[in-house]
Design an enzyme around this catalytic site. Structure first.
Site, PDB file in Angstrom:
ATOM      1  N   ARG A 162      36.323  36.732  47.370  1.00 34.27           N
ATOM      2  CA  ARG A 162      37.307  36.963  48.436  1.00 34.27           C
ATOM      3  C   ARG A 162      36.854  36.519  49.824  1.00 34.27           C
ATOM      4  NH1 ARG A 162      40.706  36.425  44.713  1.00 34.27           N
ATOM      5  NH2 ARG A 162      41.643  38.276  43.798  1.00 34.27           N
ATOM      6  N   SER A 193      46.792  42.320  34.621  1.00 30.16           N
ATOM      7  CA  SER A 193      46.546  41.588  35.851  1.00 30.16           C
ATOM      8  C   SER A 193      45.139  40.996  35.774  1.00 30.16           C
ATOM      9  CB  SER A 193      46.678  42.546  37.046  1.00 30.16           C
ATOM     10  OG  SER A 193      45.920  42.057  38.133  1.00 30.16           O
ATOM     11  N   ASP A 247      53.704  35.832  41.696  1.00 30.11           N
ATOM     12  CA  ASP A 247      53.743  36.473  43.017  1.00 30.11           C
ATOM     13  C   ASP A 247      53.686  35.450  44.151  1.00 30.11           C
ATOM     14  OD1 ASP A 247      53.901  39.068  42.099  1.00 30.11           O
ATOM     15  OD2 ASP A 247      51.738  39.415  42.196  1.00 30.11           O
ATOM     16  N   ASP A 270      41.193  43.970  47.138  1.00 21.67           N
ATOM     17  CA  ASP A 270      41.211  42.572  47.573  1.00 21.67           C
ATOM     18  C   ASP A 270      41.864  42.394  48.943  1.00 21.67           C
ATOM     19  OD1 ASP A 270      39.806  41.554  45.425  1.00 21.67           O
ATOM     20  OD2 ASP A 270      41.600  41.419  44.177  1.00 21.67           O
TER      21      ASP A 270
HETATM   22  N1  ARG Z   1      38.227  45.932  40.261  1.00 20.72           N
HETATM   23  C1  ARG Z   1      37.670  44.670  40.645  1.00 20.72           C
HETATM   24  C2  ARG Z   1      37.497  44.611  42.135  1.00 20.72           C
HETATM   25  O1  ARG Z   1      38.007  45.407  42.850  1.00 20.72           O
HETATM   26  C3  ARG Z   1      38.504  43.520  40.129  1.00 20.72           C
HETATM   27  C4  ARG Z   1      39.757  43.253  40.865  1.00 20.72           C
HETATM   28  C5  ARG Z   1      40.537  42.182  40.239  1.00 20.72           C
HETATM   29  N2  ARG Z   1      41.553  41.680  41.137  1.00 20.72           N
HETATM   30  C6  ARG Z   1      42.781  41.420  40.786  1.00 20.72           C
HETATM   31  N3  ARG Z   1      43.566  40.989  41.720  1.00 20.72           N
HETATM   32  N4  ARG Z   1      43.227  41.600  39.567  1.00 20.72           N
HETATM   33  O2  ARG Z   1      36.832  43.737  42.607  1.00 20.72           O
END
Ligand code: ARG
Length: 424
Positions: A114, A195, A33, A143
């Site tokens: 983040r 992912s 990406d 995120d």
């Molecule tokens: N569900 C978790 C969260 O919202 C993990 C997210 C993982 N992020 C990703 N870009 N795959 O923090």
């Protein structure tokens, strides 16, 4: 006659007008990406790109390769920042003090990373003369909320672009774009089924076969933690020592926080500890199923909580979990700079004053449970309380008086209700 204006209002203050975009700081992971994005931004916006890659302790990442790739794709430069220490000290540590587990199972490693990544993005964007920050989050997850909320808080003048949210490319189209523009594609056309996001506090897998709620996770999800059925047949104990809520030593060896968390993670991995199959309420409304591998958190968090139980009063121990939950929610929801979080941290620090001692965790085929406890501040004190014997602070003679007053209202209510029942 006045001409009708057709100006399209922006949805958010920080959305970028294409002609305002001159130089972009791209949060770059080296994956498909953000690699496509690196090229795409140069073409679509006619803009320069500076890449930023943040090391939060992702296992097995080769940052030299990532950097080389960014520069090969036309980045003016690629900053690689080792932020592990700051991440551990300023983000993971407060989470430990808050026993942070969103939804009862997610130790928030992504959510904690983040705001730090966003803060560094602002710093490096300013330093490199960028007017815009770009990230690779989709429009469906948490995120984007965490990164954009942090950037908009710290640098209101900064523009943000999130190409994945807008471009209509699926994985196939992205691969085609990559081929056309000479972007190397790892692992061929085979879509990686999951992912992934990871750092030193844990690893998550989402998507693909995980979305079938009526199926158990496939074995190929687990890249970090040994499957519990294949873990050693002998249990292993590890003594986790805390000073004022801070983990400082494992088995008597004092360690810096990053090293301590890494070693705890290695121990947990070996013993199949920290696998969590989690249904989660995202902040954007969707529900998601995550498979988490959190071997360090699965040892450190229960050890910390156990020590709090030992050193806190009944009142503190009944009260704090409510604040812990609130802390976890704010961080999950991307509001790292919300003042309430600062208020809560002050409370956590105040409680932590007494959280000193050692908890021994027994690791065995997927479980990690406390088996030994000691603390100079334990309120569990056989001699002081005078357990069963006379002479301590505790008096068995006083018990009946206590029971009579303690049960007074309940006894009165019982009587009143029975009287009413008899009257009718
Ligand atoms: N569900 C978790 C969260 O919202 C993990 C997210 C993982 N992020 C990703 N870009 N795959 O923090």
């Amino acid at each position: 006659m006045s001409e009708r204006r057709h100006t399209l209002a922006k949805t958010a203050s920080y959305e970028a007008d294409p002609d305002e975009v001159g130089r972009v700081l791209l949060l770059y992971s080296g994956g498909l990406d953000t690699s496509v994005m690196l090229k795409w931004i140069q073409d679509e916006y006619d803009a320069e790109v500076v890449a930023l890659t943040v090391n939060l302790g992702q296992p097995d990442e080769d940052y030299e390769v990532v950097k080389g790739k960014a520069v090969a794709l036309g980045a003016l430069e690629c900053h690689v920042i080792d932020a592990r220490e700051e991440f551990a000290r300023d983000y993971v540590l407060p989470a430990i003090k808050a026993n942070a587990l969103y939804g009862g199972g997610y130790p928030l490693f992504t959510a904690l990373g983040r705001p730090l990544i966003a803060k560094l993005a602002v710093e490096y964007a300013k330093q490199s003369g960028c007017d815009t920050i770009a990230h690779g989050c989709t429009g469906k997850g948490n995120d984007q909320v965490r990164i954009e909320a942090t950037v908009a808080t710290l640098a209101p003048e900064m523009k943000i672009i999130a190409p994945v949210r807008g471009w209509q490319m699926g994985r196939e189209e992205e691969i085609e774009y990559a081929r056309k523009h000479g972007i190397p594609v790892k692992g061929g056309t085979e879509a990686p089924p999951y992912s992934i996001d990871d750092n030193l506090w844990g690893r998550s897998s989402e998507g693909g076969p995980i979305e079938d709620l009526d199926e158990p996770p496939r074995d190929d999800v687990f890249e970090l933690v040994t499957h519990p059925t294949k873990a050693p047949d002998m249990p292993e104990d590890v003594a986790v020592e805390f000073e004022r809520g801070v983990p400082v030593a494992l088995d008597g060896e004092r360690l810096e926080l990053v090293e301590l968390l890494t070693r705890a993670g290695d121990l947990g991995r070996r013993h199949g500890v920290g696998i969590v199959d989690h249904i989660e309420d995202r902040i954007v409304g969707l529900k998601v199923r995550d498979i988490y591998e959190v071997p360090a958190a699965a040892i450190i968090l229960p050890a910390h909580k156990e020590l709090e139980k030992l050193t806190g009063t009944i009142h503190q121990n009944n009260f704090k979990p409510q604040l812990d939950t609130q802390w976890g929610f704010l961080v999950y929801a991307g509001l790292w700079h919300e003042p309430l979080l600062e208020n809560l941290n002050a409370y956590m620090d105040s409680v932590s004053e007494q959280v000193t001692g050692t908890i021994t965790m027994r690791l065995y085929k997927g479980s990690a449970v406390p088996v030994k406890r000691s603390s100079p501040n334990a309120l569990y004190d056989k001699d002081l309380a005078g357990f069963g014997e006379s002479g301590g602070l505790f008096s068995q003679q006083a018990s009946p008086g206590f029971i009579e007053l303690w049960s007074l209202q309940s006894r009165m209510a019982y009587r009143v209700r029975n009287r009413e029942r008899k009257d009718t």
